[in-house]
Scaffold this motif. Structure first.
Motif, short mmCIF file in Angstrom:
data_model
loop_
_atom_site.label_atom_id
_atom_site.label_comp_id
_atom_site.label_asym_id
_atom_site.label_seq_id
_atom_site.Cartn_x
_atom_site.Cartn_y
_atom_site.Cartn_z
N ALA A 138 -8.93 8.39 2.25
CA ALA A 138 -8.84 7.13 2.99
C ALA A 138 -9.45 7.26 4.38
O ALA A 138 -10.12 6.34 4.85
CB ALA A 138 -7.38 6.68 3.09
N ARG A 139 -9.24 8.40 5.02
CA ARG A 139 -9.78 8.63 6.37
C ARG A 139 -11.26 8.97 6.33
O ARG A 139 -12.02 8.52 7.19
CB ARG A 139 -9.02 9.75 7.07
CG ARG A 139 -7.68 9.32 7.62
CD ARG A 139 -6.99 10.42 8.38
NE ARG A 139 -7.85 11.08 9.37
CZ ARG A 139 -7.47 12.10 10.11
NH1 ARG A 139 -6.27 12.60 9.98
NH2 ARG A 139 -8.30 12.65 10.97
N THR A 152 -4.86 10.81 1.51
CA THR A 152 -5.04 10.43 2.91
C THR A 152 -6.43 10.84 3.39
O THR A 152 -7.11 10.09 4.09
CB THR A 152 -3.97 11.07 3.80
OG1 THR A 152 -2.68 10.72 3.29
CG2 THR A 152 -4.08 10.60 5.24
N ARG A 159 0.84 -1.19 0.00
CA ARG A 159 0.00 0.00 0.00
C ARG A 159 0.88 1.25 0.00
O ARG A 159 1.92 1.28 0.64
CB ARG A 159 -0.89 0.00 1.24
CG ARG A 159 -1.85 -1.18 1.26
CD ARG A 159 -2.67 -1.18 2.49
NE ARG A 159 -3.65 -0.09 2.38
CZ ARG A 159 -4.37 0.34 3.38
NH1 ARG A 159 -4.26 -0.19 4.57
NH2 ARG A 159 -5.25 1.30 3.22
#
Length: 81
Positions: free
Chosen positions: A36-37, A33, A2
């Motif tokens: 993803a969060r 990011t 990843r």
């Protein structure tokens, strides 16, 4: 494997014509990011004319980018009465 996700970035501008490009690249990396969060936006802080930080910030709504400046340019001296 990843990709490594970053939650903050520091940008030092060495030439004014690079400002937009450097900030755009740093914001794009943070956006990965943020996606993803799924719970934070991006805060761009201008510290001075050449120094910027970008960071995920829970106070910024997801999908948004806010800007703030901690930099106050020097005031011009007034000449005359």
């Amino acid at each position: 494997m990843r990709p490594q996700l970053t939650e903050h970035s520091e940008v030092i501008v060495t030439a004014p014509e690079l400002l937009h490009e450097l900030l755009t690249k740093a914001e794009a990396a943070l956006r990965l990011t943020a996606m993803a969060r799924g719970n934070a936006g991006i805060l761009v802080t201008r510290h001075d004319a050449r120094h910027y930080t970008l960071a995920l910030d829970d106070a910024v709504p997801f999908g948004e980018t806010y800007e703030r400046s901690l930099f106050e340019p020097p005031k011009r001296k007034r000449h005359g009465p």
